[in-house]
Design a protein around this motif. Structure first.
Motif, PDB file in Angstrom:
ATOM      1  N   ILE A   7     -14.326  -4.511   0.908  1.00  0.00           N
ATOM      2  CA  ILE A   7     -15.584  -4.379   0.046  1.00  0.00           C
ATOM      3  C   ILE A   7     -16.112  -3.125   0.431  1.00  0.00           C
ATOM      4  O   ILE A   7     -15.973  -2.421   1.416  1.00  0.00           O
ATOM      5  CB  ILE A   7     -16.534  -5.554   0.176  1.00  0.00           C
ATOM      6  N   GLY A   8     -16.969  -2.558  -0.588  1.00  0.00           N
ATOM      7  CA  GLY A   8     -17.864  -1.416  -0.619  1.00  0.00           C
ATOM      8  C   GLY A   8     -18.737  -1.092  -1.619  1.00  0.00           C
ATOM      9  O   GLY A   8     -18.518  -1.818  -2.513  1.00  0.00           O
ATOM     10  N   VAL A   9     -19.618  -0.011  -1.538  1.00  0.00           N
ATOM     11  CA  VAL A   9     -20.070   0.223  -2.643  1.00  0.00           C
ATOM     12  C   VAL A   9     -19.594   0.672  -3.748  1.00  0.00           C
ATOM     13  O   VAL A   9     -18.528   1.707  -3.544  1.00  0.00           O
ATOM     14  CB  VAL A   9     -21.628   1.072  -2.197  1.00  0.00           C
ATOM     15  N   PRO A  10     -20.163   0.756  -4.981  1.00  0.00           N
ATOM     16  CA  PRO A  10     -19.580   1.373  -5.987  1.00  0.00           C
ATOM     17  C   PRO A  10     -19.847   2.987  -6.230  1.00  0.00           C
ATOM     18  O   PRO A  10     -20.796   3.557  -7.364  1.00  0.00           O
ATOM     19  CB  PRO A  10     -19.887   0.623  -7.197  1.00  0.00           C
ATOM     20  N   GLU A  11     -19.714   3.680  -5.220  1.00  0.00           N
ATOM     21  CA  GLU A  11     -20.129   5.054  -4.867  1.00  0.00           C
ATOM     22  C   GLU A  11     -19.069   5.824  -4.715  1.00  0.00           C
ATOM     23  O   GLU A  11     -17.907   5.612  -4.209  1.00  0.00           O
ATOM     24  CB  GLU A  11     -21.192   5.315  -4.156  1.00  0.00           C
ATOM     25  N   HIS A  12     -19.284   7.204  -4.858  1.00  0.00           N
ATOM     26  CA  HIS A  12     -18.185   8.357  -4.737  1.00  0.00           C
ATOM     27  C   HIS A  12     -17.400   8.518  -3.677  1.00  0.00           C
ATOM     28  O   HIS A  12     -16.462   8.811  -3.381  1.00  0.00           O
ATOM     29  CB  HIS A  12     -18.660   9.488  -5.254  1.00  0.00           C
ATOM     30  N   PHE A  13     -18.340   7.882  -2.645  1.00  0.00           N
ATOM     31  CA  PHE A  13     -17.608   8.061  -1.320  1.00  0.00           C
ATOM     32  C   PHE A  13     -16.271   7.296  -1.322  1.00  0.00           C
ATOM     33  O   PHE A  13     -15.414   7.420  -0.085  1.00  0.00           O
ATOM     34  CB  PHE A  13     -18.599   7.249  -0.182  1.00  0.00           C
ATOM     35  N   ASN A  14     -16.280   6.116  -1.819  1.00  0.00           N
ATOM     36  CA  ASN A  14     -14.970   5.343  -1.695  1.00  0.00           C
ATOM     37  C   ASN A  14     -13.628   5.806  -2.769  1.00  0.00           C
ATOM     38  O   ASN A  14     -12.964   4.947  -2.663  1.00  0.00           O
ATOM     39  CB  ASN A  14     -15.375   3.990  -1.733  1.00  0.00           C
ATOM     40  N   PHE A  15     -14.131   6.955  -3.363  1.00  0.00           N
ATOM     41  CA  PHE A  15     -12.788   7.351  -4.112  1.00  0.00           C
ATOM     42  C   PHE A  15     -11.606   7.195  -3.620  1.00  0.00           C
ATOM     43  O   PHE A  15     -10.621   6.879  -4.245  1.00  0.00           O
ATOM     44  CB  PHE A  15     -13.161   8.548  -5.000  1.00  0.00           C
ATOM     45  N   PRO A  16     -11.307   7.825  -2.485  1.00  0.00           N
ATOM     46  CA  PRO A  16     -10.001   7.987  -1.572  1.00  0.00           C
ATOM     47  C   PRO A  16      -9.349   6.402  -1.726  1.00  0.00           C
ATOM     48  O   PRO A  16      -8.213   6.410  -1.840  1.00  0.00           O
ATOM     49  CB  PRO A  16     -10.176   8.235  -0.230  1.00  0.00           C
ATOM     50  N   TRP A  17     -10.075   5.325  -1.679  1.00  0.00           N
ATOM     51  CA  TRP A  17      -9.772   4.084  -1.498  1.00  0.00           C
ATOM     52  C   TRP A  17      -8.944   3.629  -2.846  1.00  0.00           C
ATOM     53  O   TRP A  17      -7.997   3.093  -2.914  1.00  0.00           O
ATOM     54  CB  TRP A  17     -10.608   2.866  -1.113  1.00  0.00           C
ATOM     55  N   HIS A  18      -9.780   3.985  -3.745  1.00  0.00           N
ATOM     56  CA  HIS A  18      -9.214   3.737  -5.046  1.00  0.00           C
ATOM     57  C   HIS A  18      -7.897   4.526  -5.605  1.00  0.00           C
ATOM     58  O   HIS A  18      -7.098   3.920  -6.136  1.00  0.00           O
ATOM     59  CB  HIS A  18     -10.378   3.777  -6.403  1.00  0.00           C
ATOM     60  N   LEU A  19      -7.943   5.751  -5.307  1.00  0.00           N
ATOM     61  CA  LEU A  19      -6.895   6.477  -5.285  1.00  0.00           C
ATOM     62  C   LEU A  19      -5.735   5.972  -4.629  1.00  0.00           C
ATOM     63  O   LEU A  19      -4.361   5.807  -5.260  1.00  0.00           O
ATOM     64  CB  LEU A  19      -7.034   8.041  -4.799  1.00  0.00           C
ATOM     65  N   ALA A  20      -5.753   5.711  -3.461  1.00  0.00           N
ATOM     66  CA  ALA A  20      -4.662   4.984  -2.682  1.00  0.00           C
ATOM     67  C   ALA A  20      -4.277   3.673  -3.272  1.00  0.00           C
ATOM     68  O   ALA A  20      -2.851   3.501  -3.249  1.00  0.00           O
ATOM     69  CB  ALA A  20      -5.188   4.938  -1.256  1.00  0.00           C
ATOM     70  N   ILE A  21      -5.181   2.897  -3.593  1.00  0.00           N
ATOM     71  CA  ILE A  21      -4.796   1.762  -3.992  1.00  0.00           C
ATOM     72  C   ILE A  21      -3.852   1.994  -5.579  1.00  0.00           C
ATOM     73  O   ILE A  21      -2.881   1.417  -5.887  1.00  0.00           O
ATOM     74  CB  ILE A  21      -5.923   0.865  -4.600  1.00  0.00           C
ATOM     75  N   GLU A  22      -4.535   2.828  -6.468  1.00  0.00           N
ATOM     76  CA  GLU A  22      -3.834   3.164  -7.874  1.00  0.00           C
ATOM     77  C   GLU A  22      -2.462   3.501  -7.591  1.00  0.00           C
ATOM     78  O   GLU A  22      -1.591   3.413  -8.381  1.00  0.00           O
ATOM     79  CB  GLU A  22      -4.678   3.832  -8.625  1.00  0.00           C
ATOM     80  N   GLU A  23      -2.416   4.578  -6.611  1.00  0.00           N
ATOM     81  CA  GLU A  23      -1.309   5.046  -6.226  1.00  0.00           C
ATOM     82  C   GLU A  23       0.016   4.300  -5.573  1.00  0.00           C
ATOM     83  O   GLU A  23       1.096   4.648  -5.206  1.00  0.00           O
ATOM     84  CB  GLU A  23      -1.171   6.479  -5.576  1.00  0.00           C
ATOM     85  N   GLY A  24      -0.565   3.128  -5.374  1.00  0.00           N
ATOM     86  CA  GLY A  24       0.529   2.246  -4.616  1.00  0.00           C
ATOM     87  C   GLY A  24       0.734   2.433  -3.060  1.00  0.00           C
ATOM     88  O   GLY A  24       1.819   2.042  -2.532  1.00  0.00           O
ATOM     89  N   ALA A  25      -0.060   3.167  -2.402  1.00  0.00           N
ATOM     90  CA  ALA A  25       0.111   3.505  -1.083  1.00  0.00           C
ATOM     91  C   ALA A  25       0.046   2.223  -0.083  1.00  0.00           C
ATOM     92  O   ALA A  25       0.876   2.337   0.835  1.00  0.00           O
ATOM     93  CB  ALA A  25      -0.840   4.609  -0.554  1.00  0.00           C
ATOM     94  N   PHE A  26      -0.759   1.360  -0.392  1.00  0.00           N
ATOM     95  CA  PHE A  26      -0.669   0.237   0.342  1.00  0.00           C
ATOM     96  C   PHE A  26       0.408  -0.643   0.155  1.00  0.00           C
ATOM     97  O   PHE A  26       0.917  -1.364   0.964  1.00  0.00           O
ATOM     98  CB  PHE A  26      -2.162  -0.533   0.464  1.00  0.00           C
ATOM     99  N   GLU A  27       0.478  -0.750  -1.016  1.00  0.00           N
ATOM    100  CA  GLU A  27       1.741  -1.710  -1.655  1.00  0.00           C
ATOM    101  C   GLU A  27       3.018  -1.309  -0.781  1.00  0.00           C
ATOM    102  O   GLU A  27       4.049  -2.062  -0.385  1.00  0.00           O
ATOM    103  CB  GLU A  27       1.909  -1.621  -3.035  1.00  0.00           C
ATOM    104  N   GLU A  28       3.134  -0.018  -0.801  1.00  0.00           N
ATOM    105  CA  GLU A  28       4.362   0.654   0.170  1.00  0.00           C
ATOM    106  C   GLU A  28       4.624   0.148   1.438  1.00  0.00           C
ATOM    107  O   GLU A  28       5.641  -0.067   1.955  1.00  0.00           O
ATOM    108  CB  GLU A  28       4.396   2.168  -0.063  1.00  0.00           C
ATOM    109  N   ARG A  29       3.387  -0.275   1.908  1.00  0.00           N
ATOM    110  CA  ARG A  29       3.453  -0.922   3.509  1.00  0.00           C
ATOM    111  C   ARG A  29       3.269  -2.398   3.366  1.00  0.00           C
ATOM    112  O   ARG A  29       2.957  -3.069   4.154  1.00  0.00           O
ATOM    113  CB  ARG A  29       2.231  -0.314   4.209  1.00  0.00           C
ATOM    114  N   GLY A  30       3.574  -3.038   2.179  1.00  0.00           N
ATOM    115  CA  GLY A  30       3.679  -4.365   2.087  1.00  0.00           C
ATOM    116  C   GLY A  30       2.033  -5.023   2.097  1.00  0.00           C
ATOM    117  O   GLY A  30       2.053  -6.037   2.459  1.00  0.00           O
TER     118      GLY A  30
END
Length: 282
Positions: A7-30
């Protein structure tokens, strides 16, 4: 696939998390990393960590330190934003107040007790030489609640992140009287003790991925335009924010943690300081 709630606030600070999720970077690690926005902020997120409703949170340093000292079974696993947070001090557009010093005995809107807007009101009061024992609060839940409270007069001023509230200042809903920066790195990554003990390897993968993204974040082509579109902010404001914001890929040092605890203690927000092992995950 391991499911992890964050969880996090809906603010620009957290954009790297959304990018990584959208690009499947965590999925690649299972890892199925499930993000939830929490507009109510740090006070609400502390409660969710305590109740086991989430595994991880991107959360304000002062809020989570206070919560852990008070018994929340959580640890800081890493700093997230190295630079201070710029808290704008806002009044309603038609407010009689024109200077910060005039706010001394007025009512401050806060999202909830234990939130950044609550704790930073104490920091601001101390900076201005006010008696912190006389601070008067109105709980407004979130930014929309603050707009209502400042317009109808149930609260007099509201502290929230400078750039998040800038569109409201530009629109003439709020007037900003000044800024109050945090005296420490502003955001950390926190995890429940339960998650740390059961998912050490998963946690290590998550930190590795997000650190790769934050290291390169500012150099991503057109990142300023993407942020401007995603968070409905003026491009020049995003450029200014990027210029003063630094991400971290390391754990908080003992000296910084001691300073945070000391400041909270001086302000009367915690009764005692606790050992770093109770707060930081090594």
């Amino acid at each position: 696939m391991k499911t992890v709630k964050i969880i996090g606030v809906p603010e620009h600070f957290n954009f790297p998390w959304h990018l990584a999720i959208e690009e499947g970077a965590f999925e690649e690690r299972g890892i199925d990393l499930q993000w939830s926005d929490i507009p109510e902020g740090t006070g609400k997120m502390c409660q969710m960590l305590q109740d086991g409703e989430t595994d991880l949170a991107i959360i304000l340093t002062e809020g989570i330190v206070k919560s852990i000292v008070e018994g929340n079974p959580v640890k800081i696993v890493q700093k997230y934003i190295e630079s201070p947070l710029l808290w704008g001090i806002h009044v309603g557009a038609k407010s009689k107040y024109t200077q910060i010093k005039e706010l001394e005995n007025s009512k401050v809107a806060i999202s909830r007790y234990g939130s950044g807007s609550h704790l930073m009101a104490y920091v601001n009061a101390k900076n201005n030489g006010w008696d912190t024992n006389t601070l008067d609060f109105e709980v407004i839940n979130n930014l929309d609640g603050a707009v209502t409270a400042l317009i109808n007069g149930s609260a007099d001023y509201f502290m929230w992140e400078h750039f998040t509230t800038k569109p409201l200042v530009d629109k003439g809903t709020f007037r900003r009287l000044g800024d109050c920066p945090t005296p420490w790195p502003c955001f950390v990554i926190a995890a429940t003790d339960n998650f740390i003990s059961k998912q050490k390897g998963t946690l290590a993968h998550i930190l590795e991925v997000i650190n790769l993204y934050t290291e390169e974040f500012k150099s991503i082509p057109s990142i300023d335009r993407n942020l401007s579109n995603a968070y409905e902010q003026q491009l020049e404001d995003i450029k200014e924010w990027l210029s003063i914001t630094e991400w971290s890929q390391s754990q908080m040092d003992d000296k910084t943690l001691s300073e945070v605890q000391e400041q909270l203690k001086v302000l009367g927000l915690i009764e005692k300081k606790v050992a770093k092992e109770n707060i930081l995950h090594e």
